[in-house]
Design an enzyme around this catalytic site. Structure first.
Site, short mmCIF file in Angstrom:
data_model
loop_
_atom_site.label_atom_id
_atom_site.label_comp_id
_atom_site.label_asym_id
_atom_site.label_seq_id
_atom_site.Cartn_x
_atom_site.Cartn_y
_atom_site.Cartn_z
N LYS A 1 0.86 -1.19 0.00
CA LYS A 1 0.00 0.00 0.00
C LYS A 1 0.90 1.24 0.00
O LYS A 1 1.52 1.57 1.01
CB LYS A 1 -0.90 0.04 1.24
CG LYS A 1 -1.92 1.17 1.13
CD LYS A 1 -2.41 1.68 2.47
CE LYS A 1 -1.55 2.74 3.05
NZ LYS A 1 -1.44 3.98 2.28
N GLY B 1 7.66 5.37 7.55
CA GLY B 1 6.77 6.51 7.75
C GLY B 1 7.06 7.16 9.08
O GLY B 1 8.18 7.10 9.58
N GLY C 1 4.18 4.21 12.96
CA GLY C 1 5.03 3.02 13.04
C GLY C 1 4.86 2.29 14.36
O GLY C 1 4.72 1.06 14.39
N GLU D 1 10.98 1.79 9.64
CA GLU D 1 11.92 2.89 9.39
C GLU D 1 11.13 4.18 9.57
O GLU D 1 10.13 4.39 8.88
CB GLU D 1 12.49 2.82 7.97
CG GLU D 1 13.45 1.68 7.75
CD GLU D 1 14.70 1.73 8.61
OE1 GLU D 1 15.02 2.79 9.17
OE2 GLU D 1 15.34 0.68 8.75
N CYS E 1 14.02 11.52 5.34
CA CYS E 1 14.17 11.08 6.74
C CYS E 1 15.60 11.29 7.21
O CYS E 1 15.84 11.41 8.41
CB CYS E 1 13.78 9.62 6.87
SG CYS E 1 14.57 8.60 5.64
N GLN F 1 1.40 19.35 4.96
CA GLN F 1 2.82 19.46 5.34
C GLN F 1 3.25 20.93 5.31
O GLN F 1 4.07 21.36 6.13
CB GLN F 1 3.68 18.61 4.40
CG GLN F 1 5.15 18.58 4.77
CD GLN F 1 5.44 17.97 6.13
OE1 GLN F 1 4.93 16.91 6.47
NE2 GLN F 1 6.25 18.65 6.94
N GLU G 1 10.87 16.27 14.72
CA GLU G 1 11.05 16.19 13.27
C GLU G 1 10.05 17.13 12.59
O GLU G 1 8.85 17.09 12.88
CB GLU G 1 10.80 14.76 12.77
CG GLU G 1 11.06 14.64 11.28
CD GLU G 1 10.79 13.24 10.73
OE1 GLU G 1 9.68 12.72 10.99
OE2 GLU G 1 11.66 12.71 10.04
P1 NAD Z 1 2.85 8.42 7.74
O1 NAD Z 1 3.25 7.66 8.96
O2 NAD Z 1 1.81 9.44 7.85
O3 NAD Z 1 2.35 7.40 6.62
C1 NAD Z 1 3.15 6.35 6.16
C2 NAD Z 1 2.26 5.27 5.60
O4 NAD Z 1 1.49 4.70 6.66
C3 NAD Z 1 1.26 5.77 4.56
O5 NAD Z 1 1.16 4.82 3.51
C4 NAD Z 1 -0.03 5.81 5.35
O6 NAD Z 1 -1.19 5.68 4.56
C5 NAD Z 1 0.13 4.62 6.26
N1 NAD Z 1 -0.73 4.60 7.44
C6 NAD Z 1 -1.24 5.67 8.12
N2 NAD Z 1 -2.02 5.25 9.13
C7 NAD Z 1 -1.99 3.90 9.12
C8 NAD Z 1 -2.58 2.88 9.92
N3 NAD Z 1 -3.36 3.18 10.95
N4 NAD Z 1 -2.35 1.59 9.62
C9 NAD Z 1 -1.55 1.27 8.59
N5 NAD Z 1 -0.96 2.18 7.78
C10 NAD Z 1 -1.16 3.48 8.05
O7 NAD Z 1 4.22 9.02 7.13
P2 NAD Z 1 4.36 9.99 5.84
O8 NAD Z 1 3.87 11.34 6.22
O9 NAD Z 1 3.83 9.32 4.63
O10 NAD Z 1 5.95 10.02 5.68
C11 NAD Z 1 6.77 10.91 6.37
C12 NAD Z 1 7.49 10.17 7.49
O11 NAD Z 1 8.21 9.07 6.98
C13 NAD Z 1 8.53 11.03 8.19
O12 NAD Z 1 8.42 10.86 9.58
C14 NAD Z 1 9.85 10.47 7.70
O13 NAD Z 1 10.94 10.67 8.54
C15 NAD Z 1 9.52 9.04 7.52
N6 NAD Z 1 10.45 8.38 6.61
C16 NAD Z 1 11.38 7.53 7.13
C17 NAD Z 1 12.29 6.89 6.30
C18 NAD Z 1 13.31 5.95 6.88
O14 NAD Z 1 13.78 5.11 6.15
N7 NAD Z 1 13.65 6.05 8.15
C19 NAD Z 1 12.25 7.12 4.92
C20 NAD Z 1 11.30 8.00 4.43
C21 NAD Z 1 10.39 8.62 5.28
#
Ligand code: NAD
Length: 480
Positions: free
Chosen positions: A174, A227, A232, A249, A283, A330, A382
């Site tokens: 997804k 995310g 997470g 991650e 990230c 954002q 962050e």
């Molecule tokens: P987010 O946590 O809002 O969403 C990430 C994913 O999770 C999306 O696909 C979203 O639809 C899904 N999601 C949301 N609620 C959920 C639930 N209840 N159950 C299952 N899935 C769910 O993050 P974002 O805004 O898309 O991304 C930004 C974040 O990602 C930042 O914090 C960034 O640091 C992090 N990030 C980390 C890395 C890494 O490798 N460490 C890489 C890229 C981004």
């Protein structure tokens, strides 16, 4: 399916969903890239069932078959890197060179893991008991659920899908709601490269609908998530409760230390690249510059001079250094943090203004705060935008302590010409990745990626280390 209207890939067929959402270009909000599914729980369940059904045959497939498919897909991604990069930049907002670079990386990842399919090996160990033969082998995990963020729309799906396939797993992925186009294009390429039906399934849609089904399904053996920290941790709790393997991650608050003896030009290049390229939406982005007293004023002056020259504009326009922020939500977060920094007493030394461009988009001038105290929210939380802060410190020891004073631990950088300090920092930085005279962001595709503390959970991604998540170990004892 009408042109511009996309589906979910379930059991090898592109199927329409009942609900659709528009994919909007953040550089030009009047530009609708296409219409993509907002999948239902039933779509997710159908995809999981398809993956489950496909698993026994795919787990038994020859490594040569897996190699051929991943290699062919990698070849197509690389051949189409400009087109895929354009789509990516149009839906996410990073500049076209960054988009093409990310598409290239996805192709390289597919090719790397094509080779890994052939390299998966085990161990033979001498038993303590005479006549007993011990073999340690790796087997696929089963069906993997993948949940990805918006900031690397093709590379993150690629670095999860490629090892999963290489080691014999089936997949339900997804992608983030904001960037369904790049993941759909990647999945289409892999499917046409010869994957059996049901091995790879894509369901676009909301985390609270599709994501929840993936996380909670007893037919999903392992979940890999990239995310934010909050999402997470909630996912991990659910996975652990039902005994599913989980890999996270998450966020970062990555420091770049600049010591008095640093090459100023190198330090400024590392700082600008790390903090502001890809609109600060990495990230691994540097959001804290920790600068020793002797170079502080020169560093800040050089940063401001450099930042003045950066062109913030349409991601697809030639010469753009920084594209727009990804979306309105954002954009508001970034502006709110700039206000928080001001109110907390930091000095906004440059930027932070909303910029108007001929096309309506989310354009923000990169912002630099000075006089930042380590307790301020802009130094601890962050932001995930083009907003960075400078903390002035006395010496190397204070810089190291400040760098480690965070709940995150993804990437940590230092600019110095001192071998002694560079090597000490490499050992003492509490981060999964350490950069010396390099930006905190920007990593190779064939080595492990991941962090410590609040940034990551579970085995590393990428490189040969990816096998720790995508396989399970069996120890066999044989007499005779
Ligand atoms: P987010 O946590 O809002 O969403 C990430 C994913 O999770 C999306 O696909 C979203 O639809 C899904 N999601 C949301 N609620 C959920 C639930 N209840 N159950 C299952 N899935 C769910 O993050 P974002 O805004 O898309 O991304 C930004 C974040 O990602 C930042 O914090 C960034 O640091 C992090 N990030 C980390 C890395 C890494 O490798 N460490 C890489 C890229 C981004």
């Amino acid at each position: 399916m009408p042109e511009g209207s996309h589906g979910n890939l379930i059991a090898g067929e592109w199927v329409k969903a009942d609900r659709m959402i528009d994919n909007i270009n953040p550089s030009d909000t009047s530009d609708v890239i296409g219409s993509y599914p907002s999948g239902s729980a039933a779509d997710a369940q159908a995809a999981i069932a398809a993956a489950r059904a496909a698993f026994p045959a795919w787990a038994a497939a020859s490594p040569q078959t897996r190699f051929d498919i991943l290699d062919a897909a990698g070849t197509e991604v690389l051949a189409r890197r400009e087109e895929l990069g354009r789509l990516l930049s149009r839906e996410e907002g990073k500049t076209l060179p960054e988009g093409i670079g990310e598409a290239t990386r996805a192709g390289q990842i597919l090719k790397f893991f094509a080779g890994e399919a052939l390299r998966l090996n085990g161990e033979v160990v001498t038993s303590t008991r005479p006549g007993v033969h011990i073999e340690i082998t790796r087997e696929p995990m089963g069906v993997i659920g993948m949940i990805t963020p918006w900031n690397f729309p093709i590379a993150i799906p690629a670095w999860k899908i490629a090892p999963a396939l290489a080691y014999g797993n089936c997949i339900v992925i997804k992608p983030a709601e904001l960037v369904p186009g790049s993941a759909s294009a990647l999945v289409d390429i892999l499917q046409r490269a010869g994957l059996p039906k049901g091995v790879l399934n894509l369901v676009c849609g909301k985390g609270s609908v599709v994501g929840e089904v993936i996380v909670n399904s007893p037919d999903i053996d392992a979940v890999t998530f990239t995310g934010s920290v909050g999402t997470g941790r909630a996912i991990a709790a659910k996975c652990v409760a039902r005994g599913a393997k989980v890999q996270l991650e998450m966020g970062g608050k990555n420091p770049l230390v600049v010591l008095d003896d640093a090459d100023l030009a190198v330090a400024v290049n590392c700082a600008v690249n790390g903090a502001f390229f890809s609109t600060g939406q990495r990230c691994t982005a540097s959001s804290r510059f920790i600068v020793t007293e002797g170079i502080h004023d020169r560093f800040v002056a050089a940063m401001i001079e450099k930042m003045q020259s950066l062109k913030v504009d349409d991601a697809l326009a030639a010469g753009t250094d920084i594209g727009p922020v990804v979306d309105a939500a954002q954009f508001k977060v970034d502006l709110d943090y700039i206000e928080v920094g001001r109110k907390e007493g930091a000095t906004l030394a440059f930027g932070g203004e909303v910029l108007n461009r001929p096309k309506k988009g989310f354009y923000l001038q990169p912002a630099l705060f000075t006089g930042t105290a380590p307790t301020m929210r802009i130094a601890r939380e962050e932001i995930f935008g083009p907003v960075a802060s400078v903390q002035k410190v006395k010496d190397y020891d204070a810089a190291l302590a400040a760098a480690n004073d965070t709940e995150f631990g993804l990437s940590s950088g230092i600019c110095t010409t001192s071998l002694k300090h560079a090597r000490h920092f490499q050992r003492a930085a509490q981060a999964g990745m350490v950069m010396v005279n390099l930006p905190t962001a920007g990593v190779d595709y064939h080595v492990p990626f991941g962090g410590r503390k609040g940034s990551s959970y579970g085995p590393r991604e990428q490189g040969a280390y990816a096998r720790e998540f995508y396989t399970m170990v069996k120890t066999a004892y044989v007499q005779g």
